[in-house]
Design an enzyme around this catalytic site. Structure first.
Site, short mmCIF file in Angstrom:
data_model
loop_
_atom_site.label_atom_id
_atom_site.label_comp_id
_atom_site.label_asym_id
_atom_site.label_seq_id
_atom_site.Cartn_x
_atom_site.Cartn_y
_atom_site.Cartn_z
N GLU A 85 -32.16 -48.80 46.67
CA GLU A 85 -33.40 -47.70 46.82
C GLU A 85 -34.61 -48.21 47.51
OE1 GLU A 85 -34.34 -45.73 42.95
OE2 GLU A 85 -32.30 -44.93 43.01
N GLU A 103 -25.06 -44.07 41.26
CA GLU A 103 -26.02 -43.81 40.11
C GLU A 103 -25.92 -42.28 39.86
OE1 GLU A 103 -29.70 -45.45 39.55
OE2 GLU A 103 -29.01 -47.50 40.41
C1 BGP Z 1 -32.90 -45.66 39.62
C2 BGP Z 1 -32.59 -47.08 39.28
C3 BGP Z 1 -31.99 -47.50 38.09
C4 BGP Z 1 -32.18 -46.82 36.96
C5 BGP Z 1 -32.42 -45.31 37.30
C6 BGP Z 1 -32.78 -44.24 36.25
O1 BGP Z 1 -33.97 -45.32 40.56
O2 BGP Z 1 -31.99 -47.61 40.60
O3 BGP Z 1 -32.28 -49.04 37.79
O4 BGP Z 1 -33.23 -47.04 36.04
O5 BGP Z 1 -33.38 -44.97 38.32
O6 BGP Z 1 -34.17 -44.54 36.16
P1 BGP Z 1 -35.16 -44.76 34.82
O7 BGP Z 1 -34.37 -45.79 34.08
O8 BGP Z 1 -36.30 -44.98 34.97
O9 BGP Z 1 -34.61 -43.53 33.84
#
Ligand code: BGP
Length: 472
Positions: free
Chosen positions: A175, A373
């Site tokens: 990201e 993800e």
């Molecule tokens: C993405 C990241 C992850 C993960 C996810 C969910 O942007 O790559 O590391 O954490 O978001 O976000 P959060 O954990 O803040 O809900």
């Protein structure tokens, strides 16, 4: 077209959100070790803030550093074909600029990968998931400094060599696209990606442009190096994309939406087309932003193209529009979409947005895509009988899988895998909390530091197991 039998079903985790052991076996301090619940800051001395009574859920994580064998066995029980992990840079080079790596750190990741292979789970390894040694921020200015690219490449070379033959799929960064000089950034994103607070940057646009450029350059150089070390290596970079819809069909608003989407793509353009895009340089020039691009850089872009694209997808958003000054900002930008439900954290739930994005990205680049993800952050309750009935999570993932299937079988998008985020509960990246859970596996750990760390299968565990069995 058929749903591919070799499709990589699985999940995705990141070192700093699950390993814990933040100061064990020679590990240095990484930027995410300094994030605590709701605050994104670099305390002068970490001990001072601990004494001030703040709890750092990420320091213990879910103990994965010590429980990886048991956790991987649970993923195998679900039928995982792939697991995406990240390597914490500060475990390998604790300060970032040492001459020699920390052997204990290397051995840990070799053991994790061997354990995955034992269960026929394909490791997909991210080299930078917000885990930069804090020393590189404090002593060198993070990614504003080109020297950091060389430190990163040294770290990559160490891992390419240490995991040669046992890891095939690599992602250079997670990201980096949130570094966007075109819009106001939040401290959250500039901190987790580069260890810097946006509000404290002196020359904001110039600094973000330099960081975005240097990270892109680091990626293409890493790809070239990794292909040289083992030509069978497959390289991608992971982008977190949130399609921006126009608020209505007023052409001005449609154009605003196009521009908001477009800001996120210059780095993918560079990595797929083999050169830093000219349109971006023109935009920068008009804003007085200057980048130094050497002949050697030009060659590096040409030689470091990626082989696949990793997509993180959670939500779509509505683009800013004329006269929306009154509206409440969401994490992803403009107003909430009235046609969509939202998660407890205000993220719009939009499965069709994923089909849209897969089509858009595939048609623009025609490279294989893996969804790296996707998932629903929710507060899970353990019922009196001990069960965790997370039907909302099942519904979310089921609807997203339906749209992926349409993208693959009807739209002919080349998508080779689906990795849910946080298949086991872990610490949230944007909130630094434990209560925002994504897992199929519950972890008994709470933000006040209580909990036994015991694992428990949620209803979704059995459901995802069934999905993989039937679809595979
Ligand atoms: C993405 C990241 C992850 C993960 C996810 C969910 O942007 O790559 O590391 O954490 O978001 O976000 P959060 O954990 O803040 O809900």
């Amino acid at each position: 077209m058929k749903w591919n039998q070799n499709f990589l079903w699985g999940g995705s985790i990141a070192a700093h959100q699950c390993e814990g052991a933040w100061n064990e076996a020679g590990k240095g301090i990484a930027i995410m070790d300094l994030v605590t619940q709701g605050t994104y800051e670099v305390p002068r001395e970490i001990c001072q803030t601990i004494e001030a009574g703040k709890s750092y859920p990420s320091h213990e994580g879910i103990h994965f550093y010590h429980t990886y064998k048991e956790d991987i066995a649970l993923f195998a029980e679900m039928g995982f074909k792939a697991l995406r992990i990240s390597i914490d840079w500060s475990r390998i080079y604790p300060q970032g600029d040492e001459a020699e790596p920390n052997q204990a750190g290397i051995a840990f990741y070799q053991n994790v990968v061997a354990e995955l292979r034992k269960h026929q789970i394909e490791p997909i390894v991210t080299l930078y998931h917000f885990e930069m040694p804090i020393h590189l921020v404090r002593a060198y200015g993070s990614w504003t400094n080109r020297q950091v690219i060389d430190f990163y490449l040294k770290f990559c070379e160490t891992m390419f060599t240490a995991l040669k033959g046992s890891v095939r799929y690599w992602a250079t960064f997670n990201e980096m696209n949130h570094i966007d000089p075109q819009t106001e950034a939040s401290d959250i994103f500039t901190y987790i990606i580069a260890g810097l607070k946006y509000s404290e940057l002196a020359d904001k646009k110039q600094t973000l442009a330099t960081i975005g450029y240097n990270m892109t350059l680091a990626s293409v150089k890493a790809v070239k190096l990794g292909h040289e070390i083992d030509p069978s290596n497959q390289f991608g970079c992971v982008f977190g994309l949130t399609p921006s819809y126009p608020v209505n069909c007023n052409p001005t608003n449609v154009m605003n939406a196009f521009q908001e989407n477009d800001h996120e793509f210059y780095q993918i353009d560079a990595m797929c087309h083999g050169k830093f895009p000219a349109y971006k340089l023109h935009q920068y020039a008009e804003q007085g932003i200057h980048l130094t691009i050497t002949d050697e850089d030009v060659q590096a872009f040409a030689e470091g193209k990626i082989d696949f694209i990793g997509l993180n997808y959670y939500s779509s958003s509505v683009a800013h529009y004329e006269g929306d000054d009154e509206s409440e900002e969401t994490l992803f930008g403009g107003v909430q979409n009235p046609y969509l439900e939202q998660s407890k954290w205000g993220w719009a739930i939009d499965p069709i947005g994923l089909r849209y994005l897969l089509n858009y990205v595939y048609r623009r680049y025609q490279l294989p895509i893996i969804i790296t993800e996707n998932g629903l952050g929710a507060v899970d309750e353990v019922a009196e009988n001990g069960e965790i009935n997370d039907d909302y999570r099942i519904e979310y993932i089921e609807k997203h899988i339906e749209q992926i299937k349409k993208a693959v079988t009807e739209d002919h998008v080349e998508c080779f895998g689906y990795l849910t985020w946080g298949p086991i509960d872990l610490v949230s990246a944007t909130t630094g909390e434990m209560k925002k859970r994504y897992g199929f596996i519950y972890v008994d750990k709470h933000d006040d530091g209580t909990g036994t760390l015991a694992r428990k299968k949620k209803k979704s565990f059995y459901w995802y197991q069934q999905v993989i069995q039937e679809k595979h």
